[in-house]
Motif scaffolding. Structure first.
Motif: not given
Length: 87
Positions: A68-79
């Motif tokens: 899940k986190y390899l496919v969509k790491p969600k690194e664009n969040r400000p936190g």
């Protein structure tokens, strides 16, 4: 070259198949469900099954979240830690 490689891979797989299954003595000592899988003694009680299934569930959760986190790491969040370090 391709033919030699195919023969070598086939030979290795053939040799591995005979090692990967349990011998006749181990088959008779294993419980019905695990009869032809491994060598040695099988689970001795319910606690052994509990430990095995708990480990399997833990591995399944780990695999799920790692994919899940390899496919969509969600690194664009400000936190996200990356953004804190970059700022």
């Amino acid at each position: 070259m391709g033919k030699v490689k195919t023969i070598l891979v086939s030979l290795v797989l053939f040799m591995y198949a005979s090692v990967s299954f349990a011998c006749e003595v181990c088959k008779s000592n294993q419980p019905k469900m695990l009869e032809d899988i491994t060598h040695g003694q099988g689970p001795q009680g319910n606690v052994d099954y509990l430990i095995t299934w708990s480990a399997a569930v833990l591995v399944a959760f780990t695999l799920f979240f790692s994919i899940k986190y390899l496919v969509k790491p969600k690194e664009n969040r400000p936190g996200h830690i990356k953004n804190i370090v970059l700022e």
